[in-house]
Write an enzyme that holds these catalytic residues in place. Structure first.
Site, PDB file in Angstrom:
ATOM      1  N   ASP A   9       0.636  -1.188   0.092  1.00 34.20           N
ATOM      2  CA  ASP A   9      -0.052   0.025   0.006  1.00 34.20           C
ATOM      3  C   ASP A   9       0.819   1.320   0.109  1.00 34.20           C
ATOM      4  OD1 ASP A   9      -2.691   1.291   0.124  1.00 34.20           O
ATOM      5  OD2 ASP A   9      -2.049   2.085   2.063  1.00 34.20           O
ATOM      6  N   GLU A  11       0.750   5.815   0.419  1.00 33.66           N
ATOM      7  CA  GLU A  11      -0.117   6.911   0.620  1.00 33.66           C
ATOM      8  C   GLU A  11       0.853   7.956  -0.160  1.00 33.66           C
ATOM      9  OE1 GLU A  11      -2.805   7.196   2.186  1.00 33.66           O
ATOM     10  OE2 GLU A  11      -2.717   5.144   3.273  1.00 33.66           O
ATOM     11  N   HIS A  61      -4.332  11.122   5.403  1.00 33.72           N
ATOM     12  CA  HIS A  61      -3.221  10.387   6.035  1.00 33.72           C
ATOM     13  C   HIS A  61      -2.523  11.057   7.156  1.00 33.72           C
ATOM     14  CE1 HIS A  61      -0.640  13.039   3.743  1.00 33.72           C
ATOM     15  NE2 HIS A  61      -1.103  12.695   2.589  1.00 33.72           N
ATOM     16  N   HIS A 156      -5.540   6.756   7.417  1.00 36.50           N
ATOM     17  CA  HIS A 156      -5.063   5.964   6.512  1.00 36.50           C
ATOM     18  C   HIS A 156      -3.604   5.781   6.638  1.00 36.50           C
ATOM     19  CE1 HIS A 156      -8.553   5.144   3.643  1.00 36.50           C
ATOM     20  NE2 HIS A 156      -9.154   6.046   4.583  1.00 36.50           N
ATOM     21  N   ASP A 161      -2.987  -0.476   6.952  1.00 30.65           N
ATOM     22  CA  ASP A 161      -3.698  -0.757   5.802  1.00 30.65           C
ATOM     23  C   ASP A 161      -3.390  -2.126   5.049  1.00 30.65           C
ATOM     24  OD1 ASP A 161      -5.213   1.366   6.194  1.00 30.65           O
ATOM     25  OD2 ASP A 161      -4.918   2.361   4.153  1.00 30.65           O
TER      26      ASP A 161
END
Length: 248
Positions: A9, A11, A61, A156, A161
C-alpha cells in the site's frame, strides 16, 4: 514451491499522478504460503515527496510536510524496495492507483515499471467487486463484512492498511483448497501422508435415519409446498429413507 506474496500500500500527496503528486509512504508486508512473516520481514518507509500534500489527501493520511522533511526521497529507498519485492506477487487494493504512482516514481529513476520486477499483481478491489457485486467494497467495508477489527485505523496509514488487507485477502480466498493447506500447515511440518492418516483414523460420522413419524411430518410439509407452488415441489424427487428401509 514457496509462494511469496507482498501486500502493498502507498500513501500519496494527492489522487492524480498526472498532477505531479508523489508517494510519501510505502508499506510492503510479506506473506509466505498464506502465512504472514514476522514484522522484521516487512518493509515500511516514510518518504519526502519534495512537495506539499493536497488538502484532501492530508486530511486522509495526516502526514505533514514538516514531518516528512527529513525523510529519505524515493530514489534513496528505490533499490531497497525493489530488492524486497523482487519476484513476488503483489496484492494491492485498487491496484491501478498504486501501480500508476509506483511506475511514475520508478520511471523518474530509469528503473522501468513495477511489473518488470514482480511476478504479478492481484487487485483485491476487483476481486471484491466480482464476489460482492453492487456492494461497498472499500477496505473498511470489507473489514466490516468479514468481521475484521479495524479499531486501530483512525487515519489511513500504509502499514495498518497492509495488515488489514492481508486479513481481508485471506478471508476472500479461503476456499476448500486453502482450508486443506491451512490444515496441513498447522500439522507442525508433518508430511501430507501422515496428516491424511490421522484424518482416516477418525471415527465415522453418525448417520441419523428418520423414523416413520419424521417421514410423515416431512410429507405433510411437502404437501404444503406443493400447494404453494401449485404443482410438485423440487423435493419430491428425493425419496427419504425410513428406519424400516435403511440398510442394516
Amino acid at each position: 514451491m514457496t509462494n511469496r506474496q507482498i501486500i502493498l500500500d502507498t500513501e500519496t500527496t494527492g489522487l492524480r499522478v498526472e498532477d505531479g503528486n508523489r508517494i510519501l509512504e510505502i508499506a510492503a508486508v510479506e506473506m509466505m504460503d498464506r502465512k504472514l512473516s514476522p514484522p522484521e520481514r516487512h518493509l515500511h518507509r516514510y518518504i519526502n515527496p519534495e512537495r506539499d500534500s493536497e488538502e484532501g489527501a492530508l486530511n486522509v493520511h495526516g502526514l505533514t510536510t514538516d514531518f516528512l522533511a527529513d525523510k529519505p526521497r524515493f530514489g534513496d529507498i528505490a533499490d531497497e524496495f525493489l530488492r524486497f519485492v523482487a519476484g513476488a506477487e503483489l496484492i494491492i487494493h485498487n491496484a491501478p492507483f498504486d501501480v500508476a504512482f509506483l511506475n511514475h516514481e520508478l520511471g523518474r529513476l530509469g528503473l522501468g515499471r513495477i511489473t518488470d520486477h514482480v511476478s504479478g499483481v492481484i487487485d483485491t478491489l476487483a476481486m471484491a467487486k466480482e464476489q460482492f457485486p453492487g456492494k461497498r467494497n472499500s477496505l473498511d467495508a470489507l473489514c466490516d463484512r468479514f468481521e475484521i477489527d479495524r479499531s486501530a485505523r483512525t487515519l489511513h496509514g500504509a502499514l495498518i492498511d497492509c495488515e488489514l488487507l492481508a486479513e481481508v485477502y485471506l478471508a476472500m480466498t479461503r476456499g476448500q483448497d486453502s482450508l486443506l493447506i491451512d490444515f496441513l500447515g498447522d500439522a507442525g511440518g508433518t508430511s501430507d501422508s501422515a496428516a491424511w492418516a490421522r484424518r482416516a483414523a477418525r471415527k465415522p460420522l453418525r448417520v441419523v435415519v428418520p423414523d416413520a413419524a419424521d417421514v410423515a411430518a416431512h410429507e405433510a410439509y411437502l404437501d404444503e409446498l406443493d400447494k404453494a407452488v401449485k404443482g410438485s415441489c423440487l423435493w419430491r424427487g428425493y425419496e427419504p429413507k425410513t428406519a424400516e428401509t435403511a440398510p442394516a
